[in-house]
Design a protein around this motif. Structure first.
Motif, PDB file in Angstrom:
ATOM      1  N   PRO A 115       0.676  -1.331   0.069  1.00 12.32           N
ATOM      2  CA  PRO A 115      -0.020   0.219   0.162  1.00 12.32           C
ATOM      3  C   PRO A 115       0.886   1.285   0.009  1.00 12.32           C
ATOM      4  O   PRO A 115       0.544   2.191  -0.545  1.00 12.32           O
ATOM      5  N   MET A 116       1.919   1.316   0.587  1.00 10.77           N
ATOM      6  CA  MET A 116       2.767   2.295   0.482  1.00 10.77           C
ATOM      7  C   MET A 116       3.087   2.731  -0.631  1.00 10.77           C
ATOM      8  O   MET A 116       3.184   3.879  -1.272  1.00 10.77           O
ATOM      9  N   VAL A 117       3.493   1.742  -1.462  1.00  7.89           N
ATOM     10  CA  VAL A 117       3.924   2.022  -3.116  1.00  7.89           C
ATOM     11  C   VAL A 117       2.966   2.576  -3.954  1.00  7.89           C
ATOM     12  O   VAL A 117       2.992   3.693  -4.748  1.00  7.89           O
ATOM     13  N   ILE A 118       1.811   1.747  -4.044  1.00 13.60           N
ATOM     14  CA  ILE A 118       0.517   2.304  -4.692  1.00 13.60           C
ATOM     15  C   ILE A 118       0.060   3.640  -3.896  1.00 13.60           C
ATOM     16  O   ILE A 118      -0.182   4.372  -4.919  1.00 13.60           O
ATOM     17  N   CYS A 119      -0.102   3.827  -3.004  1.00 13.28           N
ATOM     18  CA  CYS A 119      -0.643   5.090  -2.547  1.00 13.28           C
ATOM     19  C   CYS A 119       0.345   6.179  -2.833  1.00 13.28           C
ATOM     20  O   CYS A 119      -0.161   7.235  -3.166  1.00 13.28           O
ATOM     21  N   SER A 120       1.557   5.871  -2.543  1.00  7.43           N
ATOM     22  CA  SER A 120       2.692   7.005  -3.264  1.00  7.43           C
ATOM     23  C   SER A 120       2.600   7.509  -4.545  1.00  7.43           C
ATOM     24  O   SER A 120       2.425   8.571  -4.943  1.00  7.43           O
ATOM     25  N   ILE A 121       2.439   6.333  -5.192  1.00  7.54           N
ATOM     26  CA  ILE A 121       2.104   6.737  -6.960  1.00  7.54           C
ATOM     27  C   ILE A 121       0.751   7.388  -7.157  1.00  7.54           C
ATOM     28  O   ILE A 121       0.940   8.688  -7.961  1.00  7.54           O
ATOM     29  N   ILE A 122      -0.035   6.999  -6.420  1.00  6.08           N
ATOM     30  CA  ILE A 122      -1.371   7.652  -6.412  1.00  6.08           C
ATOM     31  C   ILE A 122      -1.310   9.279  -6.251  1.00  6.08           C
ATOM     32  O   ILE A 122      -1.658  10.047  -6.742  1.00  6.08           O
ATOM     33  N   MET A 126      -1.568  12.775  -8.272  1.00  8.84           N
ATOM     34  CA  MET A 126      -2.645  13.976  -7.775  1.00  8.84           C
ATOM     35  C   MET A 126      -1.970  15.289  -7.588  1.00  8.84           C
ATOM     36  O   MET A 126      -2.451  16.358  -7.777  1.00  8.84           O
ATOM     37  N   ILE A 127      -0.604  15.148  -6.950  1.00 18.12           N
ATOM     38  CA  ILE A 127       0.100  16.362  -6.644  1.00 18.12           C
ATOM     39  C   ILE A 127       0.516  16.943  -8.018  1.00 18.12           C
ATOM     40  O   ILE A 127       0.417  18.126  -8.290  1.00 18.12           O
ATOM     41  N   LEU A 128       1.126  16.071  -8.959  1.00 20.38           N
ATOM     42  CA  LEU A 128       1.706  16.826 -10.133  1.00 20.38           C
ATOM     43  C   LEU A 128       0.576  17.378 -10.980  1.00 20.38           C
ATOM     44  O   LEU A 128       0.667  18.370 -11.697  1.00 20.38           O
ATOM     45  N   VAL A 129      -0.647  16.493 -10.837  1.00 19.60           N
ATOM     46  CA  VAL A 129      -1.906  17.170 -11.808  1.00 19.60           C
ATOM     47  C   VAL A 129      -2.361  18.308 -11.403  1.00 19.60           C
ATOM     48  O   VAL A 129      -2.457  19.335 -12.074  1.00 19.60           O
ATOM     49  N   ALA A 130      -2.530  18.778 -10.041  1.00 18.71           N
ATOM     50  CA  ALA A 130      -2.641  19.754  -9.459  1.00 18.71           C
ATOM     51  C   ALA A 130      -1.759  20.965  -9.578  1.00 18.71           C
ATOM     52  O   ALA A 130      -2.116  22.007  -9.791  1.00 18.71           O
ATOM     53  N   ALA A 131      -0.321  20.489  -9.537  1.00 19.23           N
ATOM     54  CA  ALA A 131       0.710  21.480  -9.543  1.00 19.23           C
ATOM     55  C   ALA A 131       0.759  22.021 -11.056  1.00 19.23           C
ATOM     56  O   ALA A 131       1.316  23.068 -11.426  1.00 19.23           O
ATOM     57  N   VAL A 132       0.266  21.130 -12.212  1.00 11.36           N
ATOM     58  CA  VAL A 132       0.228  21.635 -13.568  1.00 11.36           C
ATOM     59  C   VAL A 132      -0.682  22.943 -13.576  1.00 11.36           C
ATOM     60  O   VAL A 132      -0.473  23.767 -14.344  1.00 11.36           O
ATOM     61  N   ALA A 133      -1.917  22.829 -12.954  1.00 10.25           N
ATOM     62  CA  ALA A 133      -2.532  23.775 -13.152  1.00 10.25           C
ATOM     63  C   ALA A 133      -2.098  25.098 -12.627  1.00 10.25           C
ATOM     64  O   ALA A 133      -2.264  26.218 -12.887  1.00 10.25           O
ATOM     65  N   LEU A 134      -1.458  24.994 -11.267  1.00 13.04           N
ATOM     66  CA  LEU A 134      -0.665  26.357 -10.697  1.00 13.04           C
ATOM     67  C   LEU A 134      -0.060  25.525  -9.514  1.00 13.04           C
ATOM     68  O   LEU A 134      -0.308  24.707  -8.754  1.00 13.04           O
ATOM     69  N   LEU A 135       1.133  26.300  -8.970  1.00 12.90           N
ATOM     70  CA  LEU A 135       1.893  25.893  -8.010  1.00 12.90           C
ATOM     71  C   LEU A 135       1.043  25.739  -6.635  1.00 12.90           C
ATOM     72  O   LEU A 135       1.383  24.828  -5.809  1.00 12.90           O
ATOM     73  N   ILE A 136       0.401  26.797  -6.358  1.00  8.95           N
ATOM     74  CA  ILE A 136      -0.522  26.689  -5.060  1.00  8.95           C
ATOM     75  C   ILE A 136      -1.506  25.660  -4.862  1.00  8.95           C
ATOM     76  O   ILE A 136      -1.348  25.027  -3.948  1.00  8.95           O
ATOM     77  N   PRO A 137      -2.379  25.117  -5.677  1.00  3.66           N
ATOM     78  CA  PRO A 137      -2.947  23.790  -5.740  1.00  3.66           C
ATOM     79  C   PRO A 137      -1.959  22.760  -5.243  1.00  3.66           C
ATOM     80  O   PRO A 137      -2.448  21.727  -4.740  1.00  3.66           O
ATOM     81  N   GLY A 138      -1.047  22.807  -6.336  1.00  2.00           N
ATOM     82  CA  GLY A 138      -0.065  21.470  -5.915  1.00  2.00           C
ATOM     83  C   GLY A 138       0.313  21.378  -4.693  1.00  2.00           C
ATOM     84  O   GLY A 138       0.657  20.310  -3.833  1.00  2.00           O
ATOM     85  N   LEU A 139       0.800  22.617  -3.849  1.00  2.00           N
ATOM     86  CA  LEU A 139       1.100  22.580  -2.490  1.00  2.00           C
ATOM     87  C   LEU A 139      -0.073  22.291  -1.711  1.00  2.00           C
ATOM     88  O   LEU A 139       0.219  21.397  -0.715  1.00  2.00           O
ATOM     89  N   TRP A 140      -1.194  22.672  -1.888  1.00  2.00           N
ATOM     90  CA  TRP A 140      -2.259  22.363  -0.965  1.00  2.00           C
ATOM     91  C   TRP A 140      -2.440  20.676  -1.081  1.00  2.00           C
ATOM     92  O   TRP A 140      -2.709  20.218  -0.116  1.00  2.00           O
ATOM     93  N   VAL A 141      -2.433  20.130  -2.319  1.00  2.00           N
ATOM     94  CA  VAL A 141      -2.583  18.700  -2.478  1.00  2.00           C
ATOM     95  C   VAL A 141      -1.672  18.033  -1.863  1.00  2.00           C
ATOM     96  O   VAL A 141      -1.547  16.894  -0.970  1.00  2.00           O
TER      97      VAL A 141
END
Length: 253
Positions: A115-122, A126-141
């Motif tokens: 679960p550590m590996v799979i949840c880490s990838i997930i 999600m962080i990368l997708v949010a960061a593509v939109a803008l840095l601030i959403p990426g930090l929040w996620v």
């Protein structure tokens, strides 16, 4: 008569960062060793499959082919999960003044590795997708999932660690994000100093010798950065559930 407004207990980010530095320098040999072993295994494995040092610096394997790239990415994710698990458990022992217990760290982390590996990838996606939109959403996620690994390895929450991190970080995500930025900034500075001082030396050495040296120095950075989420997790459980660090330690014994 007006209702009393509940006052949210402060997270104490400055204190957590200070404690991160204190624990790291007090037991630096523990944390560097625990971050070093999985990283060294991953680096040597990537060399052994023919990727060379370039594949270590290019984990997606763009220049080595998709198959090798996927394997390299997976090996590095597993090594990262092991390092985080080891350091998380050691951080609790160091916080409580307990002795170094490598066997316990290894067995507890391997029990939760899938679960550590799979949840880490997930969570990373999600962080990368949010960061593509803008840095601030990426930090929040990133703040939302900041205690994912401690939740899995300490509570053995399995895939429920995703939801556990979401619940525990609620109401504290912006302070958490600020703390993450500070810790990442320190890691970047350490990494930059490492690069200036040691990259020329590593490049002049035999591949395997260079990888050992490079992995050891990189472990200083990762060993330091992995302590903060462990302390953050303990603090959030203390605030929200009244669970002390001493009680948390008892769980994984």
């Amino acid at each position: 008569m007006a209702e009393a407004v509940a006052v949210k207990e402060p997270l104490g980010v400055g204190r957590l960062i200070g404690e991160t530095f204190s624990l790291f320098f007090r037991k630096i040999h523990w944390f560097v060793l625990l971050a070093f072993l999985p990283g060294l295994f991953a680096a040597v494995f990537l060399l052994a499959i023919g990727g060379g040092v370039g594949l270590i610096n290019d984990p997606l394997g763009v220049s080595a082919g998709r198959g090798v790239g996927a394997l390299a990415f997976f090996v590095l994710v597993v090594a990262g999960a092991l390092s985080i698990g080891f350091v998380t458990l050691a951080a609790y022992d160091a916080k409580q003044g307990r002795p170094f217990r490598l066997g316990l760290y290894v067995s507890s982390t391997f029990r939760s590795l899938v679960p550590m590996v799979i949840c880490s990838i997930i969570s990373t996606l999600m962080i990368l997708v949010a960061a593509v939109a803008l840095l601030i959403p990426g930090l929040w996620v990133a703040a939302v999932f900041s205690i994912l690994m401690p939740a899995i390895v300490i509570e053995r929450a399995g895939f429920g660690g995703l939801g556990r991190s979401v619940d525990l970080t609620k109401d504290y995500r912006w302070p958490i994000a600020g703390g993450l930025v500070a810790i990442w900034g320190c890691g970047i500075v350490l990494g930059a100093v490492q690069g200036v001082l040691l990259d020329p030396l590593v490049a002049s050495l035999d591949s395997y010798v260079g990888v050992v040296l490079s992995s050891a120095v990189e472990a200083i950075v990762t060993g330091f950065m992995y302590i903060y989420p462990a302390l953050l997790y303990a603090r959030l459980r203390e605030i929200k559930e009244g669970i002390t660090p001493e009680q948390i330690v008892e769980v994984f014994e």
